[in-house]
Design a protein around this motif. Sequence first.
Motif, PDB file in Angstrom:
ATOM      1  N   PHE A  20       0.825  -1.192  -0.074  1.00  0.00           N
ATOM      2  CA  PHE A  20       0.038  -0.144   0.073  1.00  0.00           C
ATOM      3  C   PHE A  20       0.714   1.353   0.047  1.00  0.00           C
ATOM      4  N   HIS A  21       0.388   2.277  -0.692  1.00  0.00           N
ATOM      5  CA  HIS A  21       1.054   3.691  -0.916  1.00  0.00           C
ATOM      6  C   HIS A  21      -0.269   4.478  -0.406  1.00  0.00           C
ATOM      7  N   THR A  22       0.294   5.460   0.506  1.00  0.00           N
ATOM      8  CA  THR A  22      -0.775   6.301   0.975  1.00  0.00           C
ATOM      9  C   THR A  22      -0.552   7.915   0.237  1.00  0.00           C
ATOM     10  N   TYR A  23      -1.535   8.473  -0.503  1.00  0.00           N
ATOM     11  CA  TYR A  23      -1.896   9.571  -0.857  1.00  0.00           C
ATOM     12  C   TYR A  23      -2.655  10.514  -0.409  1.00  0.00           C
ATOM     13  N   SER A  24      -2.535  11.979  -0.714  1.00  0.00           N
ATOM     14  CA  SER A  24      -3.744  12.661  -0.178  1.00  0.00           C
ATOM     15  C   SER A  24      -3.800  13.795  -1.170  1.00  0.00           C
ATOM     16  N   THR A  35      -7.422  11.657   2.464  1.00  0.00           N
ATOM     17  CA  THR A  35      -6.330  10.433   2.070  1.00  0.00           C
ATOM     18  C   THR A  35      -6.854   9.201   1.625  1.00  0.00           C
ATOM     19  N   TYR A  36      -6.303   8.488   0.755  1.00  0.00           N
ATOM     20  CA  TYR A  36      -6.460   7.275   0.357  1.00  0.00           C
ATOM     21  C   TYR A  36      -5.281   6.380   0.191  1.00  0.00           C
ATOM     22  N   ARG A  37      -5.352   5.168  -0.134  1.00  0.00           N
ATOM     23  CA  ARG A  37      -4.385   4.134  -0.038  1.00  0.00           C
ATOM     24  C   ARG A  37      -4.547   3.405  -1.373  1.00  0.00           C
ATOM     25  N   ASP A  65      -6.776  -5.462   9.836  1.00  0.00           N
ATOM     26  CA  ASP A  65      -5.991  -5.286   8.369  1.00  0.00           C
ATOM     27  C   ASP A  65      -5.977  -6.658   7.707  1.00  0.00           C
ATOM     28  N   ASP A  68      -6.378  -6.699   3.985  1.00  0.00           N
ATOM     29  CA  ASP A  68      -5.393  -6.092   3.372  1.00  0.00           C
ATOM     30  C   ASP A  68      -4.646  -6.952   2.440  1.00  0.00           C
ATOM     31  N   ASP A  84      -7.948   2.007  -2.498  1.00  0.00           N
ATOM     32  CA  ASP A  84      -8.666   1.705  -1.131  1.00  0.00           C
ATOM     33  C   ASP A  84      -9.639   3.353  -0.839  1.00  0.00           C
ATOM     34  N   GLY A  86     -11.799   3.812   1.347  1.00  0.00           N
ATOM     35  CA  GLY A  86     -12.334   4.163   2.289  1.00  0.00           C
ATOM     36  C   GLY A  86     -13.560   3.587   3.010  1.00  0.00           C
TER      37      GLY A  86
END
Length: 202
Positions: A20-24, A35-37, A65, A68, A84, A86
């Motif tokens: 997973f990488h997290t962005y916003s 924020t989303y993954r 988790d 995931d 993802d 949310g």
Amino acid sequence: MALVMAWFFQATPAPIPAEFHTYSYQSQVLGVARTYRVLLPAAFEKSTQRYPVVYWFHGEGRESDAPDGKLAAYVAAHNLILVDAGAANPQGQVPSAFPELVGQIDGALRTVADRGHRGISGVGAGGFIAWFLAGKYPDLVGNASSIMGNTEAYVGPESFPVEYSHDDFFRNYDGVRTRLSRSTADSLAFYHRRLNSIWTYT
């Protein structure tokens, strides 16, 4: 020869699960930073290929988790991008922010940016919102699946909720590939059978 045959018939190693990488980004619709993954294919960083996208909505709350790992393994095996998005919340402004999220993903990542390569899925309440969004934005979504999803829920502004039933809006899905998955222990089995009969024969 025996060594050659043993090599030929050996089990194929399982693909390495994606991470997973997290962005916003600053959402103009929600008025807050969203924020989303994202799960990316293993070759994403080293290739120029464009990938189809699946938007995933889990239930109203992530209890663990555990899912995931299954999502990561699915992405590794199917060579796609999974977002993802949310928790499922059909009320408020989150459904209205879906086109904005799609634009953000298509702008930030190498996607195949058309509805035929864009799917949406979810489990439980996430299954409801997946089908709800596919019916609301059929110009954006070409494929939608619901895993043991609710068939009805309240939607709209929290100050003015309206009951919405998938039974009544089957015509919204013309041209959208839909799939309903359910288990033998499905507590909503009656409603799923009714939904299937209505959508099949109307």
